[in-house]
Design a protein around this motif. Structure first.
Motif, PDB file in Angstrom:
ATOM      1  N   ALA A 100      52.793  84.984  -5.501  1.00  0.00           N
ATOM      2  CA  ALA A 100      52.404  85.647  -6.196  1.00  0.00           C
ATOM      3  C   ALA A 100      51.120  87.095  -5.574  1.00  0.00           C
ATOM      4  N   LEU A 101      50.833  86.221  -3.926  1.00  0.00           N
ATOM      5  CA  LEU A 101      50.084  86.721  -2.994  1.00  0.00           C
ATOM      6  C   LEU A 101      50.703  88.126  -2.437  1.00  0.00           C
ATOM      7  N   ILE A 102      51.882  87.347  -1.952  1.00  0.00           N
ATOM      8  CA  ILE A 102      52.696  88.146  -1.180  1.00  0.00           C
ATOM      9  C   ILE A 102      53.852  88.979  -1.782  1.00  0.00           C
ATOM     10  N   ALA A 103      53.748  88.416  -3.501  1.00  0.00           N
ATOM     11  CA  ALA A 103      54.372  90.333  -4.045  1.00  0.00           C
ATOM     12  C   ALA A 103      53.913  90.964  -3.968  1.00  0.00           C
ATOM     13  N   LEU A 104      53.203  91.272  -3.405  1.00  0.00           N
ATOM     14  CA  LEU A 104      52.209  92.472  -3.309  1.00  0.00           C
ATOM     15  C   LEU A 104      51.637  92.841  -1.746  1.00  0.00           C
ATOM     16  N   GLN A 105      52.049  92.022  -1.319  1.00  0.00           N
ATOM     17  CA  GLN A 105      51.946  92.918   0.232  1.00  0.00           C
ATOM     18  C   GLN A 105      52.525  92.049   1.032  1.00  0.00           C
ATOM     19  N   ALA A 106      53.277  92.024   1.941  1.00  0.00           N
ATOM     20  CA  ALA A 106      53.123  90.751   3.030  1.00  0.00           C
ATOM     21  C   ALA A 106      52.145  90.680   4.204  1.00  0.00           C
ATOM     22  N   MET A 107      52.024  88.953   4.535  1.00  0.00           N
ATOM     23  CA  MET A 107      51.125  88.421   5.093  1.00  0.00           C
ATOM     24  C   MET A 107      51.152  87.475   6.107  1.00  0.00           C
ATOM     25  N   THR A 108      50.233  87.503   7.130  1.00  0.00           N
ATOM     26  CA  THR A 108      50.486  86.108   7.692  1.00  0.00           C
ATOM     27  C   THR A 108      49.922  84.796   6.934  1.00  0.00           C
ATOM     28  N   TYR A 158      58.947  89.312  12.135  1.00  0.00           N
ATOM     29  CA  TYR A 158      58.138  89.312  13.328  1.00  0.00           C
ATOM     30  C   TYR A 158      56.822  90.665  13.488  1.00  0.00           C
ATOM     31  N   GLN A 159      56.024  91.216  13.448  1.00  0.00           N
ATOM     32  CA  GLN A 159      55.825  92.358  13.982  1.00  0.00           C
ATOM     33  C   GLN A 159      54.425  92.147  15.286  1.00  0.00           C
ATOM     34  N   GLY A 160      55.040  91.952  16.353  1.00  0.00           N
ATOM     35  CA  GLY A 160      54.545  91.804  18.014  1.00  0.00           C
ATOM     36  C   GLY A 160      53.987  90.470  18.111  1.00  0.00           C
ATOM     37  N   TYR A 215      54.518  88.051   9.730  1.00  0.00           N
ATOM     38  CA  TYR A 215      54.464  88.496   8.047  1.00  0.00           C
ATOM     39  C   TYR A 215      55.563  87.727   7.241  1.00  0.00           C
ATOM     40  N   TYR A 216      55.131  87.079   6.167  1.00  0.00           N
ATOM     41  CA  TYR A 216      55.848  86.541   5.117  1.00  0.00           C
ATOM     42  C   TYR A 216      55.881  87.748   3.811  1.00  0.00           C
ATOM     43  N   THR A 217      57.256  87.609   3.754  1.00  0.00           N
ATOM     44  CA  THR A 217      57.540  88.911   3.070  1.00  0.00           C
ATOM     45  C   THR A 217      58.028  88.264   1.296  1.00  0.00           C
TER      46      THR A 217
END
Length: 106
Positions: free
Chosen positions: A19-27, A59-61, A65-67
């Motif tokens: 539910a959290l990562i459905a809204l946005q990619a997160m570390t 990977y961003q740098g 991030y998990y999506t």
């Protein structure tokens, strides 16, 4: 042994992560901040979600991030759809019974 997607979503913490990562990619750290548990416990849940292809790493740098993997979520929705149709049919039948009873009272 490889888990399937239904084993992955059986756990409430993993459902909350989805539910959290459905809204946005997160570390991982950002995800862990939302739980009263260790970062290692959250990482374990993330590994299971990745293993089941429900979540992917980007990977961003130096950050990971998990999506959400939308196609796998569609697989869950497809499976649920058969039950959704059954329940919609039953609710329709119940509506008809209630309408009939209501008409009989008048």
């Amino acid at each position: 042994m490889r888990r399937d997607i239904f084993q992955a979503i059986a756990d409430p913490t993993r459902r909350a992560i989805i539910a959290l990562i459905a809204l946005q990619a997160m570390t991982p750290n950002a995800i862990a901040e939302n739980f009263n548990t260790t970062r290692q416990a959250v990482s374990k849940h993330l590994r299971i979600l990745i293993e089941c292809d429900l979540v992917k790493q980007e990977y961003q740098g130096r950050e990971i991030y998990y999506t959400l993997e939308i196609e796998k979520m569609k697989e869950i929705d497809k499976w649920l759809d058969q039950y959704r149709k059954i329940w919609e049919s039953r609710f329709s039948q119940l509506d008809n019974v209630l309408l009939t009873l209501k008409k009989q009272k008048k």
